[in-house]
Design a protein around this motif. Sequence first.
Motif: not given
Length: 274
Positions: A89-101, A106-110, A266-272
């Motif tokens: 649970a911690v891994r999922e919550r933390g990973s989703a929060a990190a990806l969103r940041q 893009l996190a809220d895009s269709s 993927a580009a945004a995740a890699r760049d940030n």
Amino acid sequence: MQHSQAKVHRMSELVEPIATVTYSEIPNEAFLALGMRNYWDGYFAGRAAPLGQASAEVVHAVFYNFADGEVARHIPWVWGKITQQEAIAVRERGSAAALRQMIGQLADSSGLARAADLATRAAVSAPTEGRALYAGLRALDVPEEPVARLWHAATLLREHRGDGHNAALLAHGIGGTEAHVLMALSLGMRAEEFGRIHHLPKAQLAAVVDGLRDRGLVTADGAFTDAGREAKERIETLTDELAAPPYDVLSADELDEMVAELEPIAAAARDNDD
């Protein structure tokens, strides 16, 4: 439907920065807050949790590429501080929060929601036989929230590929530390400079390089021989072949659509990535 090896390899490049947000600051801080002593406690707790009450020996075998004794410094100690269910649970919550940041708007895009749906379809479609870590992840509930669902699907696809990569290494007689040496050489680095193995005792690392040299894979001055380069290429080709099954459930158009939607994410995740 069978897809080209190039497209399968491209997918591996796209899921990698999405899945590996797990190993960034936000999830790490969440694990430390629950009593983990360091980054590696959280790493092993989160990644090994889907395997259940597996011993250090089993986790070492499944993860494949850690030096002897490294897993045992963390497993089973971490299970005295956190349960497998809590770690998941911690891994999922933390990973989703990190990806969103990392990916911002893009996190809220269709497009992300569509990519998450397609990636999930692929990620839960492959056979589990011979793929222990992928099988453990497949037994977990798929998150409903799109960002978390995309991370989960990317992790499934990455670990499915990883299980296949370990099989390819094993088939070519390449051990885990040897695989890191070959990776270092492919990046133009000496083994002792490579982040995953530079901490090993010099004599231990030298023995691994000597073994590769004795097999004709590495030159006297620590570079690839032609045979070593060819072996690395064969392993990567086989890895791509073994990584293909999840994508068979998608049509060519759907796979192209997923690639197009994942590229900016993927580009945004890699760049940030911190």
